[in-house]
Every structure is written in structure tokens, then in C-alpha cells.
Design an enzyme around this catalytic site. Structure first.
Site, PDB file in Angstrom:
ATOM      1  N   HIS A   1       2.035  23.285  23.270  1.00 30.72           N
ATOM      2  CA  HIS A   1       3.166  22.468  23.108  1.00 30.72           C
ATOM      3  C   HIS A   1       3.000  20.802  23.387  1.00 30.72           C
ATOM      4  O   HIS A   1       2.979  20.620  24.718  1.00 30.72           O
ATOM      5  CB  HIS A   1       4.196  23.037  24.195  1.00 30.72           C
ATOM      6  CG  HIS A   1       4.564  24.270  24.028  1.00 30.72           C
ATOM      7  ND1 HIS A   1       5.421  24.777  22.717  1.00 30.72           N
ATOM      8  CD2 HIS A   1       4.406  25.635  24.386  1.00 30.72           C
ATOM      9  CE1 HIS A   1       5.517  25.965  22.611  1.00 30.72           C
ATOM     10  NE2 HIS A   1       4.959  26.626  23.851  1.00 30.72           N
TER      11      HIS A   1
ATOM     12  N   ASP B   1       3.654  23.331  18.829  1.00 31.85           N
ATOM     13  CA  ASP B   1       4.582  22.485  18.341  1.00 31.85           C
ATOM     14  C   ASP B   1       4.200  21.113  18.820  1.00 31.85           C
ATOM     15  O   ASP B   1       3.720  20.872  19.914  1.00 31.85           O
ATOM     16  CB  ASP B   1       6.106  22.932  18.589  1.00 31.85           C
ATOM     17  CG  ASP B   1       6.378  23.142  20.052  1.00 31.85           C
ATOM     18  OD1 ASP B   1       5.878  22.757  20.875  1.00 31.85           O
ATOM     19  OD2 ASP B   1       7.442  24.069  20.002  1.00 31.85           O
TER      20      ASP B   1
END
Ligand code: NAG
Ligand code: NAG
Ligand code: NAG
Length: 360
Positions: free
Chosen positions: A234, A273
């Protein structure tokens, strides 16, 4: 409708010797899938929440051979009250995997979050809590033995400084809860799931990465089995109120993967992400594309990196804006399901290493 008949079939199958589906067999258009397959690794996946969005099915079909159920296999979903298992939601994902011949990265068995209060505030003593853990691992792993390719046995057990996170598991059982969880996962692994430790910020926080390496050694020192470490990834392409930026360079990413891979376990990116401050400009989207590009390259540069999973398909449904206000645009498809520069950067990163280590 048909889900129930598929689920009935699943229940029958799980009593026989089970093995997970390996989904490289299908024909796909030029896609993440096709390029990843050529690289010789084993999966390219996405987090999945089944919803009424036909574009998502098409994108999964064209680009991925694996998925991680976003929420349905977490403890609060599968055992909301003690020994009362609710599998309806997770069964839908198992059926989807079988129907579409997809690997499943099953997620997750032992975690401090999305853990019901009956566990975290139950006041159990050591022996009883180990029993609670055993019952959960046994029931959930057994049910999905025929669909799980990998299992996140343990999730997010570390603080940022590499010490163990203060959780009900650690407080009650001590660090032994970690090898115990992996011992129980091996005991009830009736299929062929690879057993993983999964955490975030391992990609650049050396203290935490060292903590993950310590966990691998700890499990092995107890004679246990751990097959892989998941690097959630992340990340942020630029500094945001909640993340340092820019994301690490390729050498840093590779060194982080090696920190555990060199201990003899597989590694994978499990929840990629790359967020930014929104709304994004064209320049920001290009920086994000470059970031996805080097994430892919770093995986393919490390022999033991077996695959990558992005944490969702479209920016429309990413978890980020809901948790970190003013941030997002973190995925490969925009809110209208159009491919972003990040998609092409990621694809190019996968293709760049087509020949891999093989030349050497
Ligand atoms: C089991 O859990 C479900 C869902 O939370 C609940 O509706 C049901 O009443 C529970 N059953 C028992 C026996 O506790
Ligand atoms: C590590 O971080 C945790 C959580 O922030 C903190 O409680 C602990 O005191 C820290 N330990 C050391 C040795 O810095
Ligand atoms: C809890 O029990 C386990 C298994 O017997 C043991 O390894 C562990 O050290 C115990 N923890 C504590 C805090 O006594």
C-alpha cells in the site's frame, strides 16, 4: 440461483482430497495475465468484492488468474459468534473461483483487526485462546481446502519498529502464538495451500522488514512451516498526509523482497495500490505509472517473487478515499473503468523482464 448448486458441489468436493485450481490455462487477450504468464511466475491477482458491475467480471477474465476475497473470509465474517460459522458470503467467492478457474489467495486466519469482540475482549486464558484459534483455523481451512492456493495465516503482527504488535494473541499467548498459528495451519491444510505471513510497509521500512524475517526464523525454529511472505505494497506515489512519498526506488524494493526471500520462502506483492492527493493531474498519473512499473520490475527481478495482487480494480471502489480523505486514485482503472497510465506502466514492467533470469 446457480450459486447454491455450485456451493453444494463444493461441500461434496471438500470431503475428498482437495487441490486448489491453478488458472494459467485460459486464453486471454493482450493483458496483465498474458504477460505475467510468459514471465514464468504463478499469479497475477486482484482483491475482489462481488458486486453488480459487469465490467469487473470482464476485467478479471481478461487480466487475472487469481483473486483475494476482500472481506468475506475474515474472522468477523466467518465466525461472528463463538463456534457459529457463517460461510454464505465466502462460499460465493469459492463458487466464483471454481466457475472462473481462478486461484484464491485466502485472507486471513489470525489478525487483530476485523476480529469480533467475543475473541478480542473474551478474557480467555492461554489454553482456551489457543483452542479458539485451533477451532477457527480447522473449520475455515477445511471448508476452503479445494479453493485456497495461498492462505494468509497471520496478518499484520508487527509494529513499525519491528517489534510485535500488542494484540490479544500476543498478550495472552506470547510470541508462541505465531509458530502455533502456523503449526495449526499446516495440521489442517487438507489441500495444497501455501502458508503466508502478510504485512504492510515491508517494502521500505527496514526495521519492519527485519521483523518479518525474524518471524520466518521463529516459525522455522519451532519446526514449523511457512511458505511465503506477502508484501502488501500500500504505497503512495508522492507525499500525502498519511504516507511518505515518493514510493521506494527499485533497488530498495528488491532489497526488501530479498530480506525474506533469501531465507528460503516465496515472496509476493499481495495488496498493491499507489495512492496520491486527489484529484490527480496528468503529471501525477504519470508518476504513479512509473511507480507501478518499478513495483512490477522489482518482483520480476527476484526469483522467489511468485506473483502480484492489486488491491481492487477501479478507483470507484477503492478503500482509500473512505479512510484517507483527499487521497486515492490508487488503482489501474479509473472510476469509469478506463485503463489509466498506471495500467500501461505496470504491464510494461511485467513485459520488461519476459526473459527473466533465464539468460543467466
Ligand atoms: C449465528 O450467527 C448468525 C449471524 O450473526 C446469527 O444470526 C445467529 O443467530 C447465530 N446463531 C447462534 C446459534 O448463535
Ligand atoms: C515500538 O513501537 C511500539 C508501538 O508504537 C511501541 O509501543 C514500543 O515502545 C516501540 N519499541 C521500541 C523498542 O521502540
Ligand atoms: C501458552 O501456551 C503455549 C502452548 O503451551 C506456550 O507455548 C506459551 O508459552 C504459553 N504462553 C504463556 C504466556 O504462558
Amino acid at each position: 440461483m446457480r450459486v447454491s448448486s455450485i456451493v453444494a458441489g463444493l461441500a461434496l468436493a471438500s470431503s475428498a482430497v482437495a487441490s486448489p485450481t491453478f488458472g494459467w490455462g485460459k486464453k486471454h487477450r493482450d493483458s496483465l495475465y498474458k504477460s505475467m504468464k510468459k514471465s514464468g511466475r504463478s499469479f497475477i491477482g486482484t482483491a475482489l468484492t462481488l458486486r453488480d458491475e459487469p465490467r469487473e467480471d470482464e476485467i478479471v477474465d481478461a487480466n487475472f488468474n487469481a483473486f483475494t476475497p476482500e472481506n468475506s473470509m475474515k474472522w468477523e465474517s466467518t465466525e461472528p459468534s463463538q463456534n457459529n460459522f457463517t460461510f454464505d458470503d465466502a462460499d460465493r467467492y469459492a463458487a466464483y473461483a471454481k466457475k472462473n478457474h481462478l486461484q484464491v489467495h485466502c485472507h486471513t486466519l489470525v489478525w487483530h483487526s476485523q476480529l469480533p469482540a467475543w475473541v478480542s475482549e473474551g478474557g480467555f486464558d492461554n489454553k482456551t485462546l489457543i483452542g479458539v484459534m485451533e477451532n477457527h483455523i480447522k473449520k475455515v481451512m477445511t471448508r476452503y481446502a479445494s479453493v485456497c492456493t495461498r492462505w494468509d495465516v497471520l496478518n499484520e503482527a508487527l509494529n513499525e519498529n519491528g517489534t510485535y504488535r500488542d494484540t490479544v494473541w500476543l498478550r495472552t499467548i506470547g510470541e508462541a502464538y505465531i509458530p502455533i498459528a502456523f503449526r495449526l495451519a499446516k495440521k489442517y491444510n487438507r489441500g495444497h495451500a501455501k502458508l503466508y505471513y502478510n504485512d504492510y510497509n515491508l517494502e521500505y521500512n527496514e526495521e519492519k522488514t527485519a521483523g518479518a524475517a525474524r518471524i520466518v526464523k521463529l516459525i522455522k525454529s519451532y519446526g514449523g512451516c511457512i511458505d511465503g511472505v506477502g508484501y502488501q505494497a500500500h504505497l503512495a506515489s508522492e507525499s500525502t498526509p498519511t504516507a511518505p512519498g515518493p514510493a521506494p526506488d527499485q533497488a530498495t524494493l528488491e532489497a526488501a523482497l530479498h530480506a525474506t526471500a533469501d531465507l528460503g520462502v516465496d515472496v509476493a506483492y499481495t495488496e498493491i495500490d499507489v495512492r496520491m492527493n486527489t484529484p490527480p493531474s496528468a503529471e501525477q498519473l504519470q508518476v504513479q505509472s512509473d511507480t507501478y512499473n518499478r513495483i512490477a520490475k522489482s518482483c520480476l527481478a527476484v526469483r522467489k517473487c511468485v506473483g502480484m495482487t492489486v488491491w481492487g480494480i477501479s478507483d470507484k471502489y477503492s478503500w482509500i478515499p473512505g479512510v484517507f480523505e483527499g487521497e486515492g486514485a490508487a488503482l489501474l482503472w479509473n472510476e469509469d473503468y478506463e485503463k489509466k497510465p498506471a495500467y500501461y506502466g505496470f504491464l510494461k514492467g511485467i513485459k520488461a523482464k519476459k526473459w527473466g533470469w533465464w539468460w543467466w
